[in-house]
Design a protein around this motif. Structure first.
Motif, PDB file in Angstrom:
ATOM      1  N   HIS A   1       0.793  -1.234   0.000  1.00 12.08           N
ATOM      2  CA  HIS A   1       0.000   0.000   0.000  1.00 12.08           C
ATOM      3  C   HIS A   1       0.828   1.290   0.000  1.00 12.08           C
ATOM      4  N   PRO A   2       1.820   1.444   0.878  1.00  8.56           N
ATOM      5  CA  PRO A   2       2.600   2.688   0.799  1.00  8.56           C
ATOM      6  C   PRO A   2       3.451   2.788  -0.453  1.00  8.56           C
ATOM      7  N   VAL A   3       4.006   1.675  -0.905  1.00  6.72           N
ATOM      8  CA  VAL A   3       4.919   1.695  -2.055  1.00  6.72           C
ATOM      9  C   VAL A   3       4.151   1.627  -3.372  1.00  6.72           C
ATOM     10  N   GLY A   4       3.243   0.669  -3.485  1.00 10.31           N
ATOM     11  CA  GLY A   4       2.503   0.497  -4.733  1.00 10.31           C
ATOM     12  C   GLY A   4       1.601   1.675  -5.053  1.00 10.31           C
ATOM     13  N   THR A   5       0.912   2.217  -4.037  1.00 15.36           N
ATOM     14  CA  THR A   5       0.018   3.346  -4.297  1.00 15.36           C
ATOM     15  C   THR A   5       0.810   4.591  -4.676  1.00 15.36           C
ATOM     16  N   ALA A   6       1.977   4.791  -4.039  1.00 13.51           N
ATOM     17  CA  ALA A   6       2.829   5.922  -4.413  1.00 13.51           C
ATOM     18  C   ALA A   6       3.320   5.782  -5.853  1.00 13.51           C
TER      19      ALA A   6
END
Length: 392
Positions: free
Chosen positions: A112-117
Protein backbone atom coordinates in the motif's frame (compact mmCIF):
# COMPACT_ATOMS: atom_id res chain seq x y z
CA UNK A 1 12.27 4.38 -19.15
CA UNK A 2 9.38 2.11 -18.15
CA UNK A 3 6.04 2.23 -19.91
CA UNK A 4 3.49 3.62 -17.41
CA UNK A 5 0.92 1.08 -18.60
CA UNK A 6 3.25 -1.82 -17.77
CA UNK A 7 4.10 -0.44 -14.33
CA UNK A 8 0.44 0.24 -13.50
CA UNK A 9 -0.55 -3.25 -14.69
CA UNK A 10 1.87 -4.87 -12.24
CA UNK A 11 0.78 -2.48 -9.47
CA UNK A 12 -2.82 -3.53 -10.06
CA UNK A 13 -1.91 -7.24 -9.96
CA UNK A 14 0.04 -6.59 -6.74
CA UNK A 15 -3.01 -4.93 -5.18
CA UNK A 16 -5.19 -7.93 -6.01
CA UNK A 17 -2.62 -10.38 -4.63
CA UNK A 18 -2.08 -8.33 -1.48
CA UNK A 19 -5.72 -8.49 -0.42
CA UNK A 20 -6.18 -12.06 -1.64
CA UNK A 21 -3.22 -13.38 0.36
CA UNK A 22 -4.18 -11.46 3.51
CA UNK A 23 -7.71 -12.91 3.48
CA UNK A 24 -7.12 -16.56 2.55
CA UNK A 25 -7.27 -17.45 6.23
CA UNK A 26 -10.64 -15.70 6.76
CA UNK A 27 -12.35 -18.30 4.53
CA UNK A 28 -10.04 -21.27 5.08
CA UNK A 29 -10.52 -20.99 8.85
CA UNK A 30 -14.08 -22.27 8.50
CA UNK A 31 -12.63 -25.66 7.50
CA UNK A 32 -9.43 -25.41 9.53
CA UNK A 33 -11.42 -24.95 12.75
CA UNK A 34 -12.89 -28.41 12.24
CA UNK A 35 -9.56 -30.02 11.31
CA UNK A 36 -7.64 -28.40 14.18
CA UNK A 37 -10.50 -29.06 16.61
CA UNK A 38 -10.53 -25.41 17.72
CA UNK A 39 -13.62 -23.10 17.75
CA UNK A 40 -13.77 -20.29 15.17
CA UNK A 41 -13.55 -17.59 17.84
CA UNK A 42 -10.33 -19.12 19.24
CA UNK A 43 -8.63 -19.84 15.91
CA UNK A 44 -9.34 -16.47 14.27
CA UNK A 45 -7.01 -14.48 16.61
CA UNK A 46 -4.03 -16.41 15.20
CA UNK A 47 -4.14 -13.90 12.33
CA UNK A 48 -3.63 -11.01 14.76
CA UNK A 49 0.15 -10.93 14.26
CA UNK A 50 -0.30 -10.67 10.51
CA UNK A 51 -2.63 -7.69 10.79
CA UNK A 52 -0.32 -5.97 13.29
CA UNK A 53 2.64 -6.44 10.93
CA UNK A 54 0.49 -5.28 8.01
CA UNK A 55 0.00 -1.93 9.73
CA UNK A 56 3.17 -1.47 11.78
CA UNK A 57 5.57 -2.21 8.92
CA UNK A 58 3.90 0.22 6.51
CA UNK A 59 6.04 3.10 7.79
CA UNK A 60 9.45 1.44 7.28
CA UNK A 61 8.27 0.08 3.93
CA UNK A 62 7.23 3.56 2.79
CA UNK A 63 10.51 5.05 4.05
CA UNK A 64 12.53 2.45 2.13
CA UNK A 65 10.41 3.05 -0.96
CA UNK A 66 11.14 6.79 -0.87
CA UNK A 67 14.80 6.53 0.15
CA UNK A 68 15.89 3.34 -1.65
CA UNK A 69 13.74 1.91 -4.46
CA UNK A 70 9.99 1.49 -4.90
CA UNK A 71 10.59 -1.00 -7.71
CA UNK A 72 12.81 -3.24 -5.58
CA UNK A 73 10.45 -3.03 -2.62
CA UNK A 74 7.55 -4.16 -4.79
CA UNK A 75 9.65 -7.06 -6.08
CA UNK A 76 10.28 -8.10 -2.46
CA UNK A 77 6.52 -7.94 -1.89
CA UNK A 78 5.78 -10.27 -4.83
CA UNK A 79 8.43 -12.90 -4.16
CA UNK A 80 8.70 -12.70 -0.36
CA UNK A 81 4.93 -12.60 0.05
CA UNK A 82 4.49 -15.58 -2.25
CA UNK A 83 7.01 -17.62 -0.29
CA UNK A 84 5.34 -16.68 3.01
CA UNK A 85 1.89 -17.71 1.76
CA UNK A 86 3.13 -21.03 0.39
CA UNK A 87 5.01 -21.76 3.63
CA UNK A 88 1.86 -21.11 5.67
CA UNK A 89 0.21 -23.96 3.80
CA UNK A 90 2.76 -26.28 5.43
CA UNK A 91 1.71 -25.35 8.99
CA UNK A 92 1.18 -28.36 11.26
CA UNK A 93 -0.08 -26.61 14.39
CA UNK A 94 -1.41 -23.32 15.69
CA UNK A 95 2.05 -21.90 16.43
CA UNK A 96 3.37 -22.50 12.92
CA UNK A 97 0.14 -21.12 11.50
CA UNK A 98 0.47 -17.92 13.53
CA UNK A 99 4.10 -17.48 12.38
CA UNK A 100 3.11 -17.96 8.74
CA UNK A 101 0.23 -15.50 8.96
CA UNK A 102 2.52 -12.93 10.58
CA UNK A 103 5.04 -13.33 7.74
CA UNK A 104 2.25 -12.80 5.19
CA UNK A 105 1.31 -9.56 6.93
CA UNK A 106 4.94 -8.40 7.05
CA UNK A 107 5.43 -8.73 3.29
CA UNK A 108 1.87 -7.54 2.60
CA UNK A 109 2.68 -4.27 4.41
CA UNK A 110 4.91 -3.26 1.51
CA UNK A 111 2.20 -2.89 -1.13
CA UNK A 112 0.00 0.00 0.00
CA UNK A 113 2.60 2.69 0.80
CA UNK A 114 4.92 1.69 -2.06
CA UNK A 115 2.50 0.50 -4.73
CA UNK A 116 0.02 3.35 -4.30
CA UNK A 117 2.83 5.92 -4.41
CA UNK A 118 4.11 4.34 -7.65
CA UNK A 119 0.59 4.41 -9.06
CA UNK A 120 0.11 8.12 -8.35
CA UNK A 121 3.50 8.89 -9.92
CA UNK A 122 2.60 7.07 -13.16
CA UNK A 123 -1.12 7.94 -13.31
CA UNK A 124 -2.42 10.06 -16.18
CA UNK A 125 -5.84 10.64 -14.58
CA UNK A 126 -5.63 10.32 -10.80
CA UNK A 127 -9.24 9.42 -10.01
CA UNK A 128 -9.63 6.97 -12.88
CA UNK A 129 -6.38 5.12 -12.22
CA UNK A 130 -6.95 4.97 -8.45
CA UNK A 131 -10.48 3.71 -9.12
CA UNK A 132 -9.25 0.97 -11.45
CA UNK A 133 -6.53 0.04 -8.97
CA UNK A 134 -9.20 -0.15 -6.29
CA UNK A 135 -11.20 -2.53 -8.48
CA UNK A 136 -8.19 -4.84 -8.67
CA UNK A 137 -7.77 -4.76 -4.90
CA UNK A 138 -11.44 -5.45 -4.42
CA UNK A 139 -11.33 -8.34 -6.87
CA UNK A 140 -8.47 -9.72 -4.82
CA UNK A 141 -10.74 -9.67 -1.78
CA UNK A 142 -13.59 -11.18 -3.80
CA UNK A 143 -11.46 -13.94 -5.28
CA UNK A 144 -9.96 -14.69 -1.87
CA UNK A 145 -13.40 -15.89 -0.80
CA UNK A 146 -14.23 -17.61 -4.10
CA UNK A 147 -10.86 -19.25 -4.74
CA UNK A 148 -10.20 -20.18 -1.12
CA UNK A 149 -13.69 -21.65 -0.76
CA UNK A 150 -13.37 -23.71 -3.94
CA UNK A 151 -9.80 -24.91 -3.29
CA UNK A 152 -10.59 -25.74 0.33
CA UNK A 153 -13.65 -27.78 -0.60
CA UNK A 154 -12.05 -29.66 -3.49
CA UNK A 155 -8.35 -29.95 -2.58
CA UNK A 156 -8.06 -29.02 1.11
CA UNK A 157 -7.10 -25.81 2.87
CA UNK A 158 -3.37 -26.22 2.21
CA UNK A 159 -3.89 -25.84 -1.54
CA UNK A 160 -5.61 -22.52 -0.84
CA UNK A 161 -2.20 -21.23 0.34
CA UNK A 162 0.11 -23.07 -2.08
CA UNK A 163 -1.45 -21.92 -5.35
CA UNK A 164 -1.72 -18.14 -4.66
CA UNK A 165 1.83 -18.24 -3.29
CA UNK A 166 3.12 -19.71 -6.55
CA UNK A 167 1.21 -17.12 -8.59
CA UNK A 168 2.74 -14.27 -6.58
CA UNK A 169 6.28 -15.60 -7.06
CA UNK A 170 5.70 -15.92 -10.82
CA UNK A 171 4.35 -12.34 -10.95
CA UNK A 172 7.45 -11.12 -9.11
CA UNK A 173 9.76 -12.74 -11.62
CA UNK A 174 7.82 -11.12 -14.47
CA UNK A 175 7.91 -7.74 -12.71
CA UNK A 176 11.70 -7.86 -12.28
CA UNK A 177 12.19 -8.73 -15.94
CA UNK A 178 9.87 -6.04 -17.35
CA UNK A 179 10.18 -3.09 -14.95
CA UNK A 180 13.52 -1.37 -14.39
CA UNK A 181 14.50 0.84 -11.49
CA UNK A 182 14.24 4.46 -12.60
CA UNK A 183 14.63 8.04 -11.51
CA UNK A 184 11.70 9.25 -9.41
CA UNK A 185 8.84 10.76 -11.41
CA UNK A 186 6.48 13.56 -10.48
CA UNK A 187 2.77 12.80 -10.70
CA UNK A 188 1.35 13.04 -14.21
CA UNK A 189 -2.16 13.42 -12.87
CA UNK A 190 -1.92 16.95 -11.57
CA UNK A 191 -0.42 18.73 -8.61
CA UNK A 192 -1.42 18.95 -5.04
CA UNK A 193 -4.85 19.92 -3.79
CA UNK A 194 -5.68 23.61 -3.97
CA UNK A 195 -6.34 24.45 -0.33
CA UNK A 196 -4.63 26.88 2.00
CA UNK A 197 -1.95 25.93 4.48
CA UNK A 198 -4.23 26.86 7.34
CA UNK A 199 -6.59 24.10 6.24
CA UNK A 200 -3.92 21.43 5.74
CA UNK A 201 -3.86 20.49 9.43
CA UNK A 202 -7.64 20.10 9.42
CA UNK A 203 -7.42 17.79 6.41
CA UNK A 204 -4.66 15.78 8.09
CA UNK A 205 -6.67 15.32 11.30
CA UNK A 206 -9.78 14.35 9.33
CA UNK A 207 -7.86 11.79 7.26
CA UNK A 208 -6.33 10.27 10.40
CA UNK A 209 -9.75 10.04 12.13
CA UNK A 210 -11.29 8.46 9.05
CA UNK A 211 -8.31 6.09 8.79
CA UNK A 212 -8.92 5.03 12.39
CA UNK A 213 -12.65 4.43 11.98
CA UNK A 214 -12.48 2.92 8.51
CA UNK A 215 -9.47 0.80 9.44
CA UNK A 216 -11.36 -1.03 12.17
CA UNK A 217 -14.55 -1.29 10.11
CA UNK A 218 -12.77 -2.41 6.93
CA UNK A 219 -10.81 -5.18 8.62
CA UNK A 220 -13.72 -6.28 10.80
CA UNK A 221 -16.07 -6.61 7.82
CA UNK A 222 -13.57 -8.36 5.54
CA UNK A 223 -12.50 -10.80 8.25
CA UNK A 224 -16.05 -11.50 9.47
CA UNK A 225 -17.88 -11.63 6.13
CA UNK A 226 -17.44 -15.38 5.42
CA UNK A 227 -18.73 -16.28 8.89
CA UNK A 228 -21.48 -13.66 8.61
CA UNK A 229 -22.62 -15.20 5.32
CA UNK A 230 -22.52 -18.67 6.85
CA UNK A 231 -24.71 -17.58 9.80
CA UNK A 232 -27.08 -15.04 8.25
CA UNK A 233 -27.51 -16.05 4.57
CA UNK A 234 -28.78 -19.63 4.60
CA UNK A 235 -30.74 -19.58 1.34
CA UNK A 236 -28.18 -21.60 -0.62
CA UNK A 237 -26.52 -23.73 2.07
CA UNK A 238 -23.30 -23.20 3.99
CA UNK A 239 -20.67 -25.20 2.06
CA UNK A 240 -17.32 -23.38 1.72
CA UNK A 241 -17.73 -22.96 -2.05
CA UNK A 242 -21.20 -21.43 -1.56
CA UNK A 243 -19.94 -19.03 1.09
CA UNK A 244 -17.06 -18.07 -1.20
CA UNK A 245 -19.37 -17.50 -4.18
CA UNK A 246 -21.68 -15.19 -2.18
CA UNK A 247 -18.69 -13.28 -0.86
CA UNK A 248 -17.40 -12.93 -4.41
CA UNK A 249 -20.67 -11.38 -5.60
CA UNK A 250 -20.70 -8.91 -2.70
CA UNK A 251 -17.13 -7.79 -3.38
CA UNK A 252 -17.66 -7.47 -7.12
CA UNK A 253 -20.35 -4.89 -6.34
CA UNK A 254 -17.77 -3.09 -4.21
CA UNK A 255 -15.34 -3.16 -7.13
CA UNK A 256 -17.91 -1.55 -9.42
CA UNK A 257 -18.39 1.24 -6.88
CA UNK A 258 -14.65 1.91 -6.76
CA UNK A 259 -14.45 2.29 -10.52
CA UNK A 260 -17.47 4.62 -10.46
CA UNK A 261 -16.16 6.77 -7.62
CA UNK A 262 -12.72 6.90 -9.25
CA UNK A 263 -14.19 8.45 -12.36
CA UNK A 264 -16.31 10.87 -10.33
CA UNK A 265 -13.18 12.07 -8.50
CA UNK A 266 -11.87 13.49 -11.79
CA UNK A 267 -15.10 15.45 -12.28
CA UNK A 268 -16.25 16.67 -8.88
CA UNK A 269 -14.71 18.22 -5.74
CA UNK A 270 -13.71 15.66 -3.13
CA UNK A 271 -16.03 17.15 -0.50
CA UNK A 272 -19.04 16.73 -2.82
CA UNK A 273 -18.38 12.98 -2.91
CA UNK A 274 -17.25 12.68 0.70
CA UNK A 275 -20.57 13.88 2.18
CA UNK A 276 -22.96 11.18 0.85
CA UNK A 277 -20.38 8.39 1.14
CA UNK A 278 -19.39 9.38 4.67
CA UNK A 279 -22.97 9.46 5.91
CA UNK A 280 -24.02 6.09 4.45
CA UNK A 281 -21.93 3.68 6.56
CA UNK A 282 -23.72 3.95 9.92
CA UNK A 283 -27.32 3.32 8.75
CA UNK A 284 -26.25 0.44 6.49
CA UNK A 285 -24.38 -1.28 9.34
CA UNK A 286 -27.40 -0.86 11.65
CA UNK A 287 -29.66 -2.47 9.03
CA UNK A 288 -27.17 -5.33 8.57
CA UNK A 289 -27.11 -5.93 12.34
CA UNK A 290 -30.73 -7.20 12.28
CA UNK A 291 -31.03 -8.55 8.73
CA UNK A 292 -31.17 -12.15 7.49
CA UNK A 293 -31.12 -13.93 4.13
CA UNK A 294 -32.03 -11.59 1.22
CA UNK A 295 -32.12 -8.51 3.45
CA UNK A 296 -28.69 -9.45 4.81
CA UNK A 297 -27.32 -9.96 1.30
CA UNK A 298 -28.53 -6.51 0.24
CA UNK A 299 -27.30 -4.83 3.42
CA UNK A 300 -23.89 -6.53 3.27
CA UNK A 301 -23.51 -5.50 -0.36
CA UNK A 302 -24.35 -1.91 0.59
CA UNK A 303 -21.84 -1.88 3.44
CA UNK A 304 -19.02 -3.24 1.25
CA UNK A 305 -19.92 -0.87 -1.62
CA UNK A 306 -19.76 2.24 0.57
CA UNK A 307 -16.72 0.99 2.46
CA UNK A 308 -14.68 0.58 -0.71
CA UNK A 309 -15.94 3.86 -2.14
CA UNK A 310 -14.51 5.56 0.95
CA UNK A 311 -11.17 3.76 0.50
CA UNK A 312 -10.92 5.07 -3.08
CA UNK A 313 -11.79 8.58 -1.94
CA UNK A 314 -9.16 8.47 0.83
CA UNK A 315 -6.45 7.35 -1.61
CA UNK A 316 -7.26 10.29 -3.89
CA UNK A 317 -7.14 12.72 -0.96
CA UNK A 318 -3.74 11.46 0.17
CA UNK A 319 -2.37 11.47 -3.38
CA UNK A 320 -3.50 15.07 -4.02
CA UNK A 321 -2.20 16.50 -0.75
CA UNK A 322 1.40 15.20 -0.87
CA UNK A 323 4.44 15.76 -3.07
CA UNK A 324 6.07 12.79 -4.80
CA UNK A 325 9.17 13.04 -2.59
CA UNK A 326 7.10 12.27 0.51
CA UNK A 327 4.23 10.34 -1.05
CA UNK A 328 5.15 6.81 0.00
CA UNK A 329 5.68 8.00 3.59
CA UNK A 330 2.36 9.88 3.54
CA UNK A 331 0.53 6.75 2.40
CA UNK A 332 2.52 4.76 4.94
CA UNK A 333 1.36 7.04 7.79
CA UNK A 334 -2.26 6.65 6.76
CA UNK A 335 -2.04 2.90 6.25
CA UNK A 336 -0.16 2.45 9.52
CA UNK A 337 -3.24 3.79 11.27
CA UNK A 338 -5.72 2.04 8.96
CA UNK A 339 -4.17 -1.39 9.22
CA UNK A 340 -2.64 -0.90 12.67
CA UNK A 341 -5.98 -0.33 14.34
CA UNK A 342 -7.39 -2.87 11.92
CA UNK A 343 -5.40 -5.49 13.79
CA UNK A 344 -7.68 -4.75 16.75
CA UNK A 345 -10.61 -5.68 14.53
CA UNK A 346 -9.62 -9.36 14.61
CA UNK A 347 -9.77 -9.41 18.39
CA UNK A 348 -12.87 -7.18 18.38
CA UNK A 349 -14.82 -9.46 16.02
CA UNK A 350 -13.88 -12.57 17.99
CA UNK A 351 -14.81 -10.96 21.32
CA UNK A 352 -18.05 -9.26 20.22
CA UNK A 353 -19.20 -12.33 18.30
CA UNK A 354 -18.64 -14.43 21.41
CA UNK A 355 -20.71 -12.19 23.71
CA UNK A 356 -23.36 -10.79 21.37
CA UNK A 357 -23.12 -12.34 17.93
CA UNK A 358 -23.02 -10.29 14.77
CA UNK A 359 -25.85 -8.03 15.93
CA UNK A 360 -23.64 -6.46 18.59
CA UNK A 361 -20.56 -6.52 16.33
CA UNK A 362 -22.24 -4.54 13.55
CA UNK A 363 -23.88 -2.09 15.97
CA UNK A 364 -20.49 -1.23 17.50
CA UNK A 365 -19.04 -0.67 14.02
CA UNK A 366 -22.01 1.56 13.15
CA UNK A 367 -21.30 3.76 16.16
CA UNK A 368 -17.64 3.97 15.20
CA UNK A 369 -18.48 5.12 11.67
CA UNK A 370 -20.12 8.27 13.02
CA UNK A 371 -16.53 9.64 12.96
CA UNK A 372 -16.51 9.33 9.16
CA UNK A 373 -19.72 11.37 8.88
CA UNK A 374 -18.27 14.08 11.12
CA UNK A 375 -15.13 14.13 8.98
CA UNK A 376 -17.23 14.63 5.86
CA UNK A 377 -18.97 17.63 7.44
CA UNK A 378 -15.69 19.26 8.45
CA UNK A 379 -13.78 18.58 5.22
CA UNK A 380 -12.84 21.88 3.48
CA UNK A 381 -13.87 22.89 0.00
CA UNK A 382 -11.23 23.32 -2.68
CA UNK A 383 -10.89 27.07 -3.12
CA UNK A 384 -10.94 26.84 -6.90
CA UNK A 385 -13.89 24.47 -7.07
CA UNK A 386 -17.18 26.21 -6.17
CA UNK A 387 -19.63 24.06 -4.28
CA UNK A 388 -21.83 21.98 -6.57
CA UNK A 389 -19.77 22.49 -9.75
CA UNK A 390 -17.71 19.80 -11.47
CA UNK A 391 -13.94 20.03 -11.07
CA UNK A 392 -11.92 20.79 -14.15
Amino acid sequence: MNRPQTVIAYINVAHALDHLMMLIFATAVLTMAVEFGVPFGDLLPLSLGGFIAFGALSLPAGWLGDRWSRRNMLAIFFIGGGLAVAATGLARNATELAIGLTAIGAFGAIYHPVGTAMLVSHAEKLGRDIGINGVWGNLGVAFSALITGALTQWFGWRAAFFIPGAVSIAAGIGFLSQVRDEKRLGSKAGGQARIGRDEMMRVFVILMCVAFSLGITFNAVTVALPKLIQERITLFGSAPAVVGAIGFIVYVCGAISQYTVGNLIDRYPLRTLFLPIGFAMTPLLLIASVAHDWAMLIAATGVVTIMYSQVTLNDAMTGKYTSDEWRARAFAARYTITFGVGACAVWLVAWLHRIGGFALTLQVLAALCVLIAIGALLFPRDREEPAGLPAE
